[in-house]
Design an enzyme around this catalytic site. Structure first.
Site, PDB file in Angstrom:
ATOM      1  CE  LYS A 206      51.000  42.455  25.179  1.00 25.91           C
ATOM      2  NZ  LYS A 206      51.585  43.511  26.390  1.00 25.91           N
ATOM      3  CD  GLU A 212      42.892  31.819  33.081  1.00 27.72           C
ATOM      4  OE1 GLU A 212      42.983  31.819  34.447  1.00 27.72           O
ATOM      5  OE2 GLU A 212      44.038  32.180  32.387  1.00 27.72           O
ATOM      6  N   GLY A 268      47.446  45.112  30.020  1.00 30.28           N
ATOM      7  CA  GLY A 268      46.051  44.375  29.494  1.00 30.28           C
ATOM      8  C   GLY A 268      44.860  45.416  29.923  1.00 30.28           C
ATOM      9  CD  GLU A 354      45.223  42.971  36.734  1.00 29.72           C
ATOM     10  OE1 GLU A 354      44.536  41.811  37.006  1.00 29.72           O
ATOM     11  OE2 GLU A 354      45.378  43.397  35.727  1.00 29.72           O
ATOM     12  CE  LYS A 505      47.649  33.449  34.935  1.00 29.50           C
ATOM     13  NZ  LYS A 505      47.827  34.579  34.273  1.00 29.50           N
TER      14      LYS A 505
END
Length: 543
Positions: A206, A212, A268, A354, A505
Site C-alpha cells: 500500500k 520485505e 491487509g 493477527e 521490525k
C-alpha cells in the site's frame, strides 16, 4: 476481575460450564436422539453440524445472551455503516464494501465508496483480460506466461491461498509464483526457471515502503533488467503495482496507469478481494473473480441480518470463545478435507491471530480472559497420519473445524468417497471415542486396553458444502472473517490493528547497519543480542 468476567452473562456461563464440564457427548446424544438433526444449521449453501460440541440448548442461549450483552448487533451495524471502529488508527473497517454489488450504498464520512471499488475492479478486469488474451506484451514483444506476486502478510497469504484453492479454475498457460520472505532464497527459487521476457511482477504494498516487499521488488527489478538488456523502459512492461503511493510507484519505473489502489479502511488480512487479489483475477479471470465476490457478499448479508441463533459466523465465533475461555482450549485445528485448501489454515492463522491476539480492550484495560486460540492445521487425510494422534489421545483439548465438499472437482474412482468417509469417521471418533469395554470386546489383551481406549468428548464442527467453487471460497473466508469479529466484539478488543508486528521490525532496522558495517559499531542492545551480532560479524570475517 475484569468488567467482562464480572458481567451477569459471563457469570451465568461460568456456572453453566462448571456444571456441564463432566458431561460426555455420549450422554448428550443418548438423551436427545434428534440432536444430530437439531444442532445443525444450513445457510448460504453451507451446512454447519455443531451437534458434536460440549453444549446444550442452555449453552447456546447463554452464549447468545453474552453476545447480546456485549452489543454484538450494534457492532455489526457500526461496521457496515462505515463507523471508525478501528479506534487505535481512527479508521473505518469496510472489507464488506469490497464485495458489495454495483448500486449498493456503503458510506465513509458521508461518501459512498462502492462506485470507487467498482472502478478499481473494472480496471483490474480490463488489465487481466489483456494479459490473459495475450494482448499485453512484454518489452521484447513476447507474451506474458509467468506472474510473480511480491508481497507479505495479507498481500501474500490471501493471494497464495486463493490461487491454490481455485487452481482448478485457473488458466493453465499462466504460471503463478509468490514471493514474500525477505530471505533471498524465496526470490531466487521463484524465478529460477523463468524467462524475464515472459514474466510480469505484481508489487503489492500500500505504501510502497514495506521493507520485505520492496527489498524483493528491487531484486526483481535487477533480475528483470539483467534479462532484458538493461533498458529501464522495460520495467513498465513487466511490473505493475498494487499501491496508493503514486510518486514511489512512478520512481520505481511503473506507469501509474498500471497502479491499482485500495483504501485505508481495508486491513491487509481482509484484502484478498481488493486489488491485492489481482493475481487471483489473472489466474481465474474476471468472471470467476466476480463469483468469488458474490460468495463473500452472500455471507456478509447473512451475518448482518440473520438472528444470532441462525447465524453461521456468530455460532462459530461463540463456540470458539466457549472453549478458549471456559475449557482452557489454547488451540483450534482447521482441517480441510480438500487438497486445494492446503493453504487455508495458514491464511486463517493471520486472519485470526493477527486480529484477536490482543491483551487490552478498546479502552486500554486488560481483557482479563484468554483471547484467540492458536490456529493450525493441514488437509485431511494427511493430518490423520501426523498430528491426529494428539487430538484423539493426547492431554490437550483441541476443538476442530472439519471442512468437506460433497462433490469432487477431480472425480477419480473411489477417491472422493474415501475422503468423505474419513472426514465423517473422524468427527464420529472424536466425539464418541472407544470405551475400555468396547476395546475388551474386540479381544484385546488387558495390558493393551488402556493404550487403545479413546476417551472421545473431543469437540468438532463439520462444515459441508456442495463443491469448492469461487463463490464457495468467498463464503468460507467471509464466514471466518465474521467469526473473528464476533469474538472480538465479546472480548471488547480491536480486531483491526496489529501493533504487535511493529516492535521487531523497528529493532531490525537498528540491527541491519550493525551487521553490514565494515567497521564495528557500538552496540546498545541486551547482552545476548550484542553477543549474537558480534558472533555473526565474526563468522563473516568482520571486526
Amino acid at each position: 476481575m475484569s468488567a467482562l468476567t464480572a458481567s451477569p452473562a459471563w457469570q451465568a456461563l461460568q456456572a453453566h460450564a462448571d456444571a456441564l464440564r463432566g458431561t460426555h457427548l455420549r450422554a448428550l446424544f443418548a438423551a436427545d436422539p434428534q440432536r444430530g438433526e437439531r444442532l445443525a444449521l444450513q445457510a448460504e449453501g453451507i451446512t454447519l453440524d455443531y451437534s458434536k460440541h460440549r453444549i446444550t440448548d442452555e449453552t447456546l442461549r447463554l452464549l447468545q445472551a453474552l453476545a447480546t450483552q456485549a452489543g454484538l448487533r450494534a457492532r455489526i451495524d457500526a461496521m457496515f455503516a462505515g463507523e471508525r471502529i478501528n479506534v487505535t488508527e481512527h479508521r473505518a473497517v469496510l472489507h464488506v464494501a469490497l464485495r458489495a454489488p454495483r448500486g449498493a450504498d456503503i458510506r465513509v464520512d458521508g461518501v459512498n465508496v462502492v462506485p470507487e471499488v467498482h472502478q478499481v475492479l473494472d480496471r483490474m478486469a480490463a488489465f487481466a483480460e489483456q494479459v490473459r488474451s495475450g494482448a499485453w506484451r512484454g518489452h521484447t514483444g513476447q507474451r506474458i506466461r509467468n506472474i510473480v506476486n511480491i508481497g507479505i502478510g495479507g498481500s501474500d497469504l490471501g493471494p497464495v491461498m486463493a490461487y491454490e484453492a481455485l487452481r482448478h479454475y485457473s488458466a493453465r498457460e499462466l504460471r503463478l509464483r509468490f514471493v514474500s520472505n525477505v530471505d533471498g532464497t524465496d526470490f531466487a527459487e521463484a524465478v529460477q526457471d523463468l524467462d524475464a521476457a515472459e514474466t510480469l511482477f505484481i508489487v503489492s504494498s500500500k505504501t510502497f515502503t514495506t521493507l520485505e516487499t520492496m527489498t524483493n521488488a528491487h531484486s526483481a527489478r535487477d533480475w528483470a533488467l539483467a534479462g532484458l538488456g538493461g533498458d529501464p523502459a522495460a520495467v513498465a512492461k513487466h511490473f505493475v503495482a498494487v499501491s496508493t503511493n503514486a510518486p514511489a510507484v512512478s520512481a520505481f519505473g511503473i506507469h501509474t496507469d498500471n497502479m491499482f489502489g485500495f483504501w485505508d479502511w481495508v486491513g491487509g488480512r481482509y484484502s484478498m478481494d481488493s486489488a491485492i487479489g489481482l493475481s487471483t483475477m489473472l489466474a481465474i479471470g474476471p468472471a470467476q473473480f466476480s463469483e468469488m465476490l458474490a460468495g463473500f457478499h452472500a455471507m456478509d448479508a447473512h451475518f448482518r441480518t440473520a438472528p444470532f441463533e441462525r447465524n453461521l459466523p456468530v455460532l462459530m465465533g461463540l463456540l470458539s470463545l466457549w472453549y478458549a475461555d471456559f475449557f482452557d482450549a489454547q488451540t483450534l485445528a482447521v482441517l480441510p478435507y480438500d487438497q486445494y485448501l492446503k493453504r487455508f489454515p495458514a491464511y486463517l492463522q493471520q486472519l485470526t491471530m493477527e486480529s484477536n491476539g490482543k491483551h487490552v480492550t478498546l479502552d486500554g484495560q486488560p481483557v482479563g480472559v484468554p483471547t484467540c486460540p492458536v490456529v493450525w492445521g493441514e488437509p485431511g487425510t494427511n493430518g490423520q497420519h501426523s498430528f491426529y494422534q494428539l487430538i484423539h489421545q493426547g492431554t490437550h483439548l483441541i476443538p476442530c473445524d472439519l471442512i468437506a465438499f460433497a462433490q469432487p472437482l477431480n472425480p477419480l474412482g473411489r477417491h472422493h468417497d474415501m475422503l468423505l468417509a474419513n472426514v465423517l469417521a473422524q468427527a464420529e471418533a472424536l466425539a464418541f471415542g472407544k470405551t475400555a469395554d468396547e476395546v475388551r470386546a474386540e479381544g484385546t489383551a488387558e495390558a493393551l486396553v488402556p493404550h487403545r481406549v479413546f476417551e472421545g468428548n473431543r469437540p468438532s464442527s463439520l462444515l459441508l458444502l456442495d463443491k469448492l467453487t469461487p463463490a464457495a471460497l468467498g463464503k468460507l473466508v467471509a464466514l471466518y472473517e465474521h467469526s473473528v469479529f464476533t469474538q472480538a466484539a465479546v472480548w471488547h478488543i480491536n480486531a483491526f490493528d496489529q501493533w504487535g508486528v511493529e516492535l521487531g521490525k523497528a529493532l531490525a532496522q537498528r540491527i541491519i547497519p550493525e551487521l553490514e558495517s565494515p567497521a564495528a559499531l557500538a552496540l546498545a542492545h541486551d547482552s545476548s543480542t550484542n553477543a549474537l551480532i558480534r558472533r555473526v560479524r565474526q563468522m563473516r570475517g568482520r571486526p
